[in-house]
Design a protein around this motif. Sequence first.
Motif, PDB file in Angstrom:
ATOM      1  N   ASP A 122      43.550  19.416  88.230  1.00  0.00           N
ATOM      2  CA  ASP A 122      44.528  18.435  88.680  1.00  0.00           C
ATOM      3  C   ASP A 122      45.886  18.652  88.019  1.00  0.00           C
ATOM      4  N   ALA A 123      46.009  19.652  87.196  1.00  0.00           N
ATOM      5  CA  ALA A 123      47.239  20.002  86.481  1.00  0.00           C
ATOM      6  C   ALA A 123      47.693  18.895  85.525  1.00  0.00           C
ATOM      7  N   GLU A 124      46.758  18.018  85.147  1.00  0.00           N
ATOM      8  CA  GLU A 124      47.097  16.993  84.170  1.00  0.00           C
ATOM      9  C   GLU A 124      47.234  17.617  82.788  1.00  0.00           C
ATOM     10  N   TYR A 125      46.412  18.624  82.519  1.00  0.00           N
ATOM     11  CA  TYR A 125      46.470  19.357  81.267  1.00  0.00           C
ATOM     12  C   TYR A 125      46.765  20.807  81.586  1.00  0.00           C
ATOM     13  N   CYS A 126      47.769  21.363  80.923  1.00  0.00           N
ATOM     14  CA  CYS A 126      48.052  22.779  81.157  1.00  0.00           C
ATOM     15  C   CYS A 126      48.749  23.367  79.935  1.00  0.00           C
ATOM     16  N   LEU A 127      48.649  24.660  79.810  1.00  0.00           N
ATOM     17  CA  LEU A 127      49.320  25.377  78.730  1.00  0.00           C
ATOM     18  C   LEU A 127      50.717  25.729  79.215  1.00  0.00           C
ATOM     19  N   THR A 128      51.714  25.160  78.570  1.00  0.00           N
ATOM     20  CA  THR A 128      53.102  25.400  78.947  1.00  0.00           C
ATOM     21  C   THR A 128      53.904  25.661  77.685  1.00  0.00           C
ATOM     22  N   PRO A 129      54.503  26.812  77.570  1.00  0.00           N
ATOM     23  CA  PRO A 129      55.351  27.045  76.395  1.00  0.00           C
ATOM     24  C   PRO A 129      56.472  26.008  76.363  1.00  0.00           C
ATOM     25  N   ALA A 130      56.547  25.241  75.287  1.00  0.00           N
ATOM     26  CA  ALA A 130      57.537  24.169  75.194  1.00  0.00           C
ATOM     27  C   ALA A 130      58.524  24.365  74.050  1.00  0.00           C
ATOM     28  N   LEU A 131      58.322  25.407  73.247  1.00  0.00           N
ATOM     29  CA  LEU A 131      59.224  25.695  72.134  1.00  0.00           C
ATOM     30  C   LEU A 131      59.679  27.141  72.186  1.00  0.00           C
ATOM     31  N   THR A 132      60.879  27.360  71.728  1.00  0.00           N
ATOM     32  CA  THR A 132      61.386  28.716  71.553  1.00  0.00           C
ATOM     33  C   THR A 132      62.164  28.743  70.241  1.00  0.00           C
ATOM     34  N   ARG A 133      62.315  29.931  69.692  1.00  0.00           N
ATOM     35  CA  ARG A 133      63.128  30.049  68.469  1.00  0.00           C
ATOM     36  C   ARG A 133      64.589  30.152  68.876  1.00  0.00           C
ATOM     37  N   ARG A 134      65.422  29.362  68.226  1.00  0.00           N
ATOM     38  CA  ARG A 134      66.849  29.415  68.525  1.00  0.00           C
ATOM     39  C   ARG A 134      67.572  30.394  67.602  1.00  0.00           C
ATOM     40  N   ARG A 135      66.875  30.834  66.549  1.00  0.00           N
ATOM     41  CA  ARG A 135      67.444  31.836  65.642  1.00  0.00           C
ATOM     42  C   ARG A 135      66.308  32.626  64.996  1.00  0.00           C
ATOM     43  N   GLU A 136      66.621  33.792  64.542  1.00  0.00           N
ATOM     44  CA  GLU A 136      65.643  34.636  63.851  1.00  0.00           C
ATOM     45  C   GLU A 136      65.363  34.076  62.461  1.00  0.00           C
ATOM     46  N   THR A 137      64.145  34.274  61.995  1.00  0.00           N
ATOM     47  CA  THR A 137      63.762  33.882  60.643  1.00  0.00           C
ATOM     48  C   THR A 137      63.186  35.102  59.936  1.00  0.00           C
ATOM     49  N   VAL A 138      63.169  35.051  58.609  1.00  0.00           N
ATOM     50  CA  VAL A 138      62.556  36.155  57.862  1.00  0.00           C
ATOM     51  C   VAL A 138      61.047  35.941  57.862  1.00  0.00           C
ATOM     52  N   PRO A 139      60.255  37.013  57.690  1.00  0.00           N
ATOM     53  CA  PRO A 139      58.800  36.856  57.623  1.00  0.00           C
ATOM     54  C   PRO A 139      58.407  35.876  56.510  1.00  0.00           C
ATOM     55  N   GLN A 140      57.415  35.058  56.773  1.00  0.00           N
ATOM     56  CA  GLN A 140      57.023  33.989  55.861  1.00  0.00           C
ATOM     57  C   GLN A 140      56.140  34.443  54.695  1.00  0.00           C
ATOM     58  N   TYR A 141      55.450  35.591  54.831  1.00  0.00           N
ATOM     59  CA  TYR A 141      54.373  35.931  53.902  1.00  0.00           C
ATOM     60  C   TYR A 141      54.780  36.064  52.438  1.00  0.00           C
ATOM     61  N   ASP A 142      56.037  36.401  52.141  1.00  0.00           N
ATOM     62  CA  ASP A 142      56.453  36.526  50.736  1.00  0.00           C
ATOM     63  C   ASP A 142      57.223  35.316  50.232  1.00  0.00           C
ATOM     64  N   LEU A 143      57.268  34.251  51.023  1.00  0.00           N
ATOM     65  CA  LEU A 143      58.064  33.087  50.650  1.00  0.00           C
ATOM     66  C   LEU A 143      57.196  31.997  50.026  1.00  0.00           C
ATOM     67  N   SER A 144      57.791  31.253  49.109  1.00  0.00           N
ATOM     68  CA  SER A 144      57.114  30.096  48.523  1.00  0.00           C
ATOM     69  C   SER A 144      57.035  28.997  49.582  1.00  0.00           C
ATOM     70  N   PRO A 145      56.208  27.980  49.362  1.00  0.00           N
ATOM     71  CA  PRO A 145      56.139  26.888  50.335  1.00  0.00           C
ATOM     72  C   PRO A 145      57.503  26.264  50.643  1.00  0.00           C
ATOM     73  N   GLN A 146      58.316  26.029  49.618  1.00  0.00           N
ATOM     74  CA  GLN A 146      59.640  25.427  49.849  1.00  0.00           C
ATOM     75  C   GLN A 146      60.556  26.393  50.596  1.00  0.00           C
ATOM     76  N   GLU A 147      60.494  27.689  50.272  1.00  0.00           N
ATOM     77  CA  GLU A 147      61.304  28.683  50.986  1.00  0.00           C
ATOM     78  C   GLU A 147      60.889  28.782  52.453  1.00  0.00           C
ATOM     79  N   ARG A 148      59.595  28.642  52.725  1.00  0.00           N
ATOM     80  CA  ARG A 148      59.112  28.667  54.107  1.00  0.00           C
ATOM     81  C   ARG A 148      59.716  27.512  54.894  1.00  0.00           C
TER      82      ARG A 148
END
Length: 98
Positions: free
Chosen positions: A9-35
């Motif tokens: 019934d299309a009540e539930y569907c997978l729809t991309p609703a977010l996009t990145r508006r800017r590039e970010t650095v990879p998270q793996y070497d960052l502290s929780p606050q830096e992330r």
Amino acid sequence: PLVLFKNTDAEYCLTPALTRRRETVPQYDLSPQERKMNLEDCFAVTQNVTGKTVIVVDDIFTTGATMEEAAQTLKNAGAVEVYGLAFCGSIENYGQIQ
């Protein structure tokens, strides 16, 4: 995209609703606050989410910074409830983000 479920019934569907508006650095070497700082204001909503319940799907949950920023962006755009689903993760740093 990966379709997790679909209601005919299309009540539930997978729809991309977010996009990145800017590039970010990879998270793996960052502290929780830096992330958290790395992701601040990095998402934009691409669909009308006003009054809707949204499930954010991500590959990994480590500190929760990505889920937190995505959820806040969606709520600011009018989503009523936001839930998170990750396929794997670590909660060793969760709760350290202020």
